[in-house]
Design a protein around this motif. Structure first.
Motif, PDB file in Angstrom:
ATOM      1  N   PHE A  61      -9.196  16.574  -4.215  1.00 19.10           N
ATOM      2  CA  PHE A  61      -8.572  17.629  -3.427  1.00 19.10           C
ATOM      3  C   PHE A  61      -7.109  17.802  -3.815  1.00 19.10           C
ATOM      4  O   PHE A  61      -6.601  18.923  -3.881  1.00 19.10           O
ATOM      5  CB  PHE A  61      -8.703  17.299  -1.936  1.00 19.10           C
ATOM      6  CG  PHE A  61      -8.658  18.495  -1.055  1.00 19.10           C
ATOM      7  CD1 PHE A  61      -9.753  19.330  -0.942  1.00 19.10           C
ATOM      8  CD2 PHE A  61      -7.518  18.799  -0.335  1.00 19.10           C
ATOM      9  CE1 PHE A  61      -9.717  20.449  -0.121  1.00 19.10           C
ATOM     10  CE2 PHE A  61      -7.464  19.901   0.482  1.00 19.10           C
ATOM     11  CZ  PHE A  61      -8.565  20.729   0.591  1.00 19.10           C
ATOM     12  N   ILE A  62      -6.422  16.698  -4.085  1.00 14.97           N
ATOM     13  CA  ILE A  62      -5.031  16.775  -4.556  1.00 14.97           C
ATOM     14  C   ILE A  62      -4.977  17.457  -5.920  1.00 14.97           C
ATOM     15  O   ILE A  62      -4.093  18.260  -6.187  1.00 14.97           O
ATOM     16  CB  ILE A  62      -4.399  15.372  -4.593  1.00 14.97           C
ATOM     17  CG1 ILE A  62      -4.157  14.875  -3.167  1.00 14.97           C
ATOM     18  CG2 ILE A  62      -3.099  15.363  -5.380  1.00 14.97           C
ATOM     19  CD1 ILE A  62      -3.770  13.418  -3.073  1.00 14.97           C
ATOM     20  N   GLY A  63      -5.949  17.123  -6.787  1.00 16.11           N
ATOM     21  CA  GLY A  63      -6.002  17.782  -8.099  1.00 16.11           C
ATOM     22  C   GLY A  63      -6.193  19.281  -7.977  1.00 16.11           C
ATOM     23  O   GLY A  63      -5.560  20.064  -8.691  1.00 16.11           O
ATOM     24  N   GLY A 111     -10.116  12.568  -1.879  1.00 18.24           N
ATOM     25  CA  GLY A 111      -8.699  12.881  -1.761  1.00 18.24           C
ATOM     26  C   GLY A 111      -8.056  13.153  -3.110  1.00 18.24           C
ATOM     27  O   GLY A 111      -7.247  14.079  -3.248  1.00 18.24           O
ATOM     28  N   ILE A 112      -8.405  12.370  -4.117  1.00 22.82           N
ATOM     29  CA  ILE A 112      -7.869  12.589  -5.461  1.00 22.82           C
ATOM     30  C   ILE A 112      -8.316  13.946  -5.995  1.00 22.82           C
ATOM     31  O   ILE A 112      -7.520  14.690  -6.579  1.00 22.82           O
ATOM     32  CB  ILE A 112      -8.289  11.443  -6.406  1.00 22.82           C
ATOM     33  CG1 ILE A 112      -7.601  10.139  -5.985  1.00 22.82           C
ATOM     34  CG2 ILE A 112      -7.961  11.774  -7.857  1.00 22.82           C
ATOM     35  CD1 ILE A 112      -8.145   8.915  -6.684  1.00 22.82           C
ATOM     36  N   TRP A 131      -1.269  25.181  -7.063  1.00 20.30           N
ATOM     37  CA  TRP A 131       0.167  25.281  -6.860  1.00 20.30           C
ATOM     38  C   TRP A 131       0.903  25.562  -8.170  1.00 20.30           C
ATOM     39  O   TRP A 131       1.813  26.384  -8.214  1.00 20.30           O
ATOM     40  CB  TRP A 131       0.651  23.974  -6.246  1.00 20.30           C
ATOM     41  CG  TRP A 131       2.098  23.943  -5.854  1.00 20.30           C
ATOM     42  CD1 TRP A 131       2.870  24.993  -5.457  1.00 20.30           C
ATOM     43  CD2 TRP A 131       2.932  22.800  -5.804  1.00 20.30           C
ATOM     44  NE1 TRP A 131       4.138  24.561  -5.156  1.00 20.30           N
ATOM     45  CE2 TRP A 131       4.204  23.212  -5.362  1.00 20.30           C
ATOM     46  CE3 TRP A 131       2.729  21.460  -6.072  1.00 20.30           C
ATOM     47  CZ2 TRP A 131       5.254  22.334  -5.201  1.00 20.30           C
ATOM     48  CZ3 TRP A 131       3.777  20.585  -5.903  1.00 20.30           C
ATOM     49  CH2 TRP A 131       5.025  21.033  -5.481  1.00 20.30           C
ATOM     50  N   GLY A 157      -5.306  21.082  -5.377  1.00 22.27           N
ATOM     51  CA  GLY A 157      -4.078  21.619  -4.809  1.00 22.27           C
ATOM     52  C   GLY A 157      -2.974  21.776  -5.846  1.00 22.27           C
ATOM     53  O   GLY A 157      -2.289  22.795  -5.893  1.00 22.27           O
ATOM     54  N   PHE A 158      -2.803  20.764  -6.689  1.00 18.74           N
ATOM     55  CA  PHE A 158      -1.793  20.860  -7.739  1.00 18.74           C
ATOM     56  C   PHE A 158      -2.117  21.965  -8.731  1.00 18.74           C
ATOM     57  O   PHE A 158      -1.223  22.663  -9.213  1.00 18.74           O
ATOM     58  CB  PHE A 158      -1.630  19.530  -8.479  1.00 18.74           C
ATOM     59  CG  PHE A 158      -0.668  18.591  -7.817  1.00 18.74           C
ATOM     60  CD1 PHE A 158       0.603  19.001  -7.471  1.00 18.74           C
ATOM     61  CD2 PHE A 158      -1.041  17.295  -7.544  1.00 18.74           C
ATOM     62  CE1 PHE A 158       1.493  18.128  -6.860  1.00 18.74           C
ATOM     63  CE2 PHE A 158      -0.166  16.422  -6.933  1.00 18.74           C
ATOM     64  CZ  PHE A 158       1.105  16.835  -6.594  1.00 18.74           C
TER      65      PHE A 158
END
Length: 84
Positions: free
Chosen positions: A71-73, A68-69, A79, A75-76
């Motif tokens: 995948f968030i990285g 999750g970390i 973005w 995504g950011f």
């Protein structure tokens, strides 16, 4: 904790996402920071260990958090730095 069939399904999902990011060439063109694929690869290996070794189910949960970390990285990064 988590059922074995659900663990196998999640591992398949982690692996397919990892393969998709790796074969997409994001690492070769430096579209993602190097720590993002590193976290995804690490989470896959830790997830396999948690799935295969009896009594270490917590490793599977930890691998999900690491994934999750990562995948968030990713995504950011996408973005905040869109490709134009």
């Amino acid at each position: 904790m988590v059922g074995r069939s659900r663990c196998a399904l999640l591992l398949k999902g982690f692996s397919s996402c990892l393969v998709g990011i790796s074969f997409n060439g994001a690492e070769t063109v430096n579209a993602l920071p190097h720590w993002v694929p590193g976290l995804l690869i690490t989470s896959t290996f830790i997830g396999f260990l948690g799935y295969l070794i009896q009594g270490f189910d917590i490793l599977f949960v930890i691998s999900g958090v690491i994934f999750g970390i990562g995948f968030i990285g990713a995504g950011f990064t996408v973005w905040l730095h869109p490709v134009r």
